[in-house]
Motif scaffolding. Structure first.
Motif, PDB file in Angstrom:
ATOM      1  N   PHE A   1       0.850  -1.189   0.000  1.00 20.40           N
ATOM      2  CA  PHE A   1       0.000   0.000   0.000  1.00 20.40           C
ATOM      3  C   PHE A   1       0.883   1.236   0.000  1.00 20.40           C
ATOM      4  CE2 PHE A   1      -2.439  -3.339   1.947  1.00 20.40           C
ATOM      5  CZ  PHE A   1      -3.745  -3.129   1.534  1.00 20.40           C
ATOM      6  N   LEU A   2       0.702   2.086  -0.985  1.00 17.92           N
ATOM      7  CA  LEU A   2       1.427   3.350  -1.068  1.00 17.92           C
ATOM      8  C   LEU A   2       0.521   4.432  -0.480  1.00 17.92           C
ATOM      9  CD1 LEU A   2       2.671   3.039  -4.768  1.00 17.92           C
ATOM     10  CD2 LEU A   2       3.703   2.100  -2.694  1.00 17.92           C
ATOM     11  N   LEU A   3       0.872   4.956   0.675  1.00 20.89           N
ATOM     12  CA  LEU A   3       0.015   5.926   1.343  1.00 20.89           C
ATOM     13  C   LEU A   3       0.198   7.345   0.824  1.00 20.89           C
ATOM     14  CD1 LEU A   3       0.168   4.510   4.972  1.00 20.89           C
ATOM     15  CD2 LEU A   3      -1.416   3.964   3.121  1.00 20.89           C
ATOM     16  N   GLY A   4       1.202   7.536   0.001  1.00 20.84           N
ATOM     17  CA  GLY A   4       1.433   8.792  -0.692  1.00 20.84           C
ATOM     18  C   GLY A   4       1.985   8.483  -2.073  1.00 20.84           C
ATOM     19  N   TRP A   5       1.747   9.357  -3.035  1.00 22.50           N
ATOM     20  CA  TRP A   5       2.211   9.129  -4.410  1.00 22.50           C
ATOM     21  C   TRP A   5       3.557   9.823  -4.600  1.00 22.50           C
ATOM     22  CZ3 TRP A   5       0.187   5.897  -7.940  1.00 22.50           C
ATOM     23  CH2 TRP A   5       0.681   5.965  -9.249  1.00 22.50           C
ATOM     24  N   PRO A   6       4.591   9.079  -4.995  1.00 24.23           N
ATOM     25  CA  PRO A   6       5.905   9.710  -5.198  1.00 24.23           C
ATOM     26  C   PRO A   6       5.933  10.546  -6.469  1.00 24.23           C
ATOM     27  CG  PRO A   6       5.993   7.386  -5.746  1.00 24.23           C
ATOM     28  CD  PRO A   6       4.617   7.646  -5.216  1.00 24.23           C
ATOM     29  N   PHE A   7       6.541  11.695  -6.395  1.00 28.17           N
ATOM     30  CA  PHE A   7       6.585  12.609  -7.536  1.00 28.17           C
ATOM     31  C   PHE A   7       7.485  12.111  -8.657  1.00 28.17           C
ATOM     32  CE2 PHE A   7       5.419  15.386  -3.964  1.00 28.17           C
ATOM     33  CZ  PHE A   7       4.219  15.855  -4.454  1.00 28.17           C
ATOM     34  N   ALA A   8       8.464  11.278  -8.341  1.00 23.79           N
ATOM     35  CA  ALA A   8       9.420  10.805  -9.339  1.00 23.79           C
ATOM     36  C   ALA A   8       8.866   9.692 -10.237  1.00 23.79           C
ATOM     37  CB  ALA A   8      10.690  10.318  -8.648  1.00 23.79           C
ATOM     38  N   GLY A   9       7.674   9.182  -9.933  1.00 26.91           N
ATOM     39  CA  GLY A   9       7.097   8.113 -10.744  1.00 26.91           C
ATOM     40  C   GLY A   9       7.641   6.740 -10.420  1.00 26.91           C
ATOM     41  N   LYS A  10       8.455   6.643  -9.374  1.00 26.26           N
ATOM     42  CA  LYS A  10       9.006   5.365  -8.918  1.00 26.26           C
ATOM     43  C   LYS A  10       8.894   5.296  -7.404  1.00 26.26           C
ATOM     44  CE  LYS A  10      12.296   4.620 -12.611  1.00 26.26           C
ATOM     45  NZ  LYS A  10      13.581   4.057 -12.970  1.00 26.26           N
ATOM     46  N   ILE A  11       8.755   4.084  -6.909  1.00 21.45           N
ATOM     47  CA  ILE A  11       8.730   3.871  -5.468  1.00 21.45           C
ATOM     48  C   ILE A  11       9.793   2.841  -5.113  1.00 21.45           C
ATOM     49  CG2 ILE A  11       6.919   2.089  -5.559  1.00 21.45           C
ATOM     50  CD1 ILE A  11       7.102   4.734  -2.836  1.00 21.45           C
ATOM     51  N   SER A  12      10.549   3.109  -4.068  1.00 30.52           N
ATOM     52  CA  SER A  12      11.549   2.159  -3.575  1.00 30.52           C
ATOM     53  C   SER A  12      11.105   1.643  -2.213  1.00 30.52           C
ATOM     54  CB  SER A  12      12.924   2.816  -3.463  1.00 30.52           C
ATOM     55  OG  SER A  12      13.446   3.066  -4.742  1.00 30.52           O
ATOM     56  N   VAL A  13      11.023   0.323  -2.104  1.00 25.67           N
ATOM     57  CA  VAL A  13      10.589  -0.325  -0.864  1.00 25.67           C
ATOM     58  C   VAL A  13      11.812  -1.020  -0.278  1.00 25.67           C
ATOM     59  CG1 VAL A  13       8.929  -1.893   0.189  1.00 25.67           C
ATOM     60  CG2 VAL A  13       8.329  -0.666  -1.924  1.00 25.67           C
ATOM     61  N   LYS A  14      12.382  -0.418   0.737  1.00 27.41           N
ATOM     62  CA  LYS A  14      13.624  -0.933   1.320  1.00 27.41           C
ATOM     63  C   LYS A  14      13.451  -2.322   1.922  1.00 27.41           C
ATOM     64  CE  LYS A  14      15.148   3.732   2.278  1.00 27.41           C
ATOM     65  NZ  LYS A  14      14.241   4.711   2.817  1.00 27.41           N
ATOM     66  N   ALA A  15      12.328  -2.576   2.553  1.00 27.73           N
ATOM     67  CA  ALA A  15      12.097  -3.859   3.218  1.00 27.73           C
ATOM     68  C   ALA A  15      12.029  -5.028   2.243  1.00 27.73           C
ATOM     69  CB  ALA A  15      10.804  -3.802   4.027  1.00 27.73           C
ATOM     70  N   LEU A  16      11.893  -4.748   0.946  1.00 28.56           N
ATOM     71  CA  LEU A  16      11.756  -5.820  -0.042  1.00 28.56           C
ATOM     72  C   LEU A  16      12.978  -5.953  -0.948  1.00 28.56           C
ATOM     73  CD1 LEU A  16       8.007  -5.358  -0.978  1.00 28.56           C
ATOM     74  CD2 LEU A  16       9.032  -6.819   0.776  1.00 28.56           C
ATOM     75  N   GLY A  17      14.121  -5.415  -0.518  1.00 26.76           N
ATOM     76  CA  GLY A  17      15.367  -5.671  -1.228  1.00 26.76           C
ATOM     77  C   GLY A  17      15.704  -7.155  -1.132  1.00 26.76           C
ATOM     78  N   LYS A  18      16.659  -7.603  -1.900  1.00 28.22           N
ATOM     79  CA  LYS A  18      17.000  -9.035  -1.928  1.00 28.22           C
ATOM     80  C   LYS A  18      17.415  -9.583  -0.574  1.00 28.22           C
ATOM     81  CE  LYS A  18      17.979  -9.626  -6.773  1.00 28.22           C
ATOM     82  NZ  LYS A  18      18.917 -10.033  -7.800  1.00 28.22           N
ATOM     83  N   GLN A  19      17.892  -8.746   0.313  1.00 31.36           N
ATOM     84  CA  GLN A  19      18.255  -9.197   1.650  1.00 31.36           C
ATOM     85  C   GLN A  19      17.199  -8.795   2.678  1.00 31.36           C
ATOM     86  OE1 GLN A  19      22.186  -7.560   2.142  1.00 31.36           O
ATOM     87  NE2 GLN A  19      23.111  -9.253   1.023  1.00 31.36           N
ATOM     88  N   GLY A  20      16.000  -8.475   2.201  1.00 28.01           N
ATOM     89  CA  GLY A  20      14.928  -8.008   3.077  1.00 28.01           C
ATOM     90  C   GLY A  20      14.030  -9.123   3.571  1.00 28.01           C
ATOM     91  N   PHE A  21      12.774  -8.783   3.807  1.00 31.01           N
ATOM     92  CA  PHE A  21      11.827  -9.681   4.443  1.00 31.01           C
ATOM     93  C   PHE A  21      11.151 -10.669   3.492  1.00 31.01           C
ATOM     94  CE2 PHE A  21      12.252  -6.261   7.442  1.00 31.01           C
ATOM     95  CZ  PHE A  21      12.260  -6.922   8.654  1.00 31.01           C
ATOM     96  N   LEU A  22      11.133 -10.390   2.203  1.00 29.81           N
ATOM     97  CA  LEU A  22      10.471 -11.278   1.242  1.00 29.81           C
ATOM     98  C   LEU A  22      11.480 -12.310   0.760  1.00 29.81           C
ATOM     99  CD1 LEU A  22       7.809 -11.805  -0.253  1.00 29.81           C
ATOM    100  CD2 LEU A  22       8.684 -10.371  -2.100  1.00 29.81           C
ATOM    101  N   LYS A  23      11.229 -13.561   1.076  1.00 30.70           N
ATOM    102  CA  LYS A  23      12.183 -14.619   0.743  1.00 30.70           C
ATOM    103  C   LYS A  23      11.955 -15.199  -0.651  1.00 30.70           C
ATOM    104  CE  LYS A  23      13.810 -13.983   4.778  1.00 30.70           C
ATOM    105  NZ  LYS A  23      14.625 -12.811   4.878  1.00 30.70           N
ATOM    106  N   GLU A  24      10.755 -15.088  -1.178  1.00 31.87           N
ATOM    107  CA  GLU A  24      10.448 -15.625  -2.505  1.00 31.87           C
ATOM    108  C   GLU A  24      10.857 -14.639  -3.587  1.00 31.87           C
ATOM    109  OE1 GLU A  24       7.192 -16.853   0.412  1.00 31.87           O
ATOM    110  OE2 GLU A  24       8.057 -14.968  -0.222  1.00 31.87           O
TER     111      GLU A  24
END
Length: 157
Positions: free
Chosen positions: A91-114
């Motif tokens: 869920f994006l609670l605000g719209w980024p002006f750059a047209g891209k969103i970066s989700v730090k928690a979902l980097g390859k070493q983050g919380f998503l294992k799949e």
């Protein structure tokens, strides 16, 4: 509502009718707004479960504070998560002006294992471009928003 759901909470609307059983105009408008949003994004709410973390970003409010006049507004850095079957909802609670969103928690070493196979935005249709590196998952957003607030990315694993 999204903040509460992402934290495995229950969201209850406390809307009292007038003595004649009707609701005032602002209450009806609020209910229509919530219903319109859920018609686009309800799949990320109904039957979902919390993810390993509720989200990321600077704003951590929950409950009655979300409706207070002096609440802190959400930013494009405020992200919340839910999960259902083989999908993670972002869920994006605000719209980024750059047209891209970066989700730090979902980097390859983050919380998503799949491995992420596909990224879409609910209500938009087409697949979105994304790059997942060690630092973050970065998604290129569509030019047109499918609703007015709180946009939902669906990540399929």
């Amino acid at each position: 509502m999204i903040d509460v759901v992402s934290k495995n909470g229950n969201f209850m609307l406390n809307l009292g009718p007038r003595p004649d059983g009707t609701f005032d105009g602002p209450t009806v408008a609020l209910l229509h707004e919530i219903g319109d949003w859920l018609s686009v994004n309800g799949e990320a709410v109904y039957g979902s479960r919390p993810f390993e973390i509720y989200g990321e970003g600077p704003t951590h409010q929950m409950g009655h504070v979300a409706f207070a006049k002096d609440r802190i507004p959400y930013t494009a850095e405020d992200i919340r998560f839910t999960r259902k079957e083989n999908a993670l909802y972002v869920f994006l609670l605000g719209w980024p002006f750059a047209g891209k969103i970066s989700v730090k928690a979902l980097g390859k070493q983050g919380f998503l294992k799949e491995e992420i196979r596909k990224v879409t935005m609910l209500g938009n249709g087409g697949e979105l471009g994304f790059v997942q590196d060690t630092a973050a998952l970065t998604v290129t957003l569509p030019e047109e928003k499918p609703c007015n607030t709180a946009w939902v990315l669906k990540l399929e694993t």
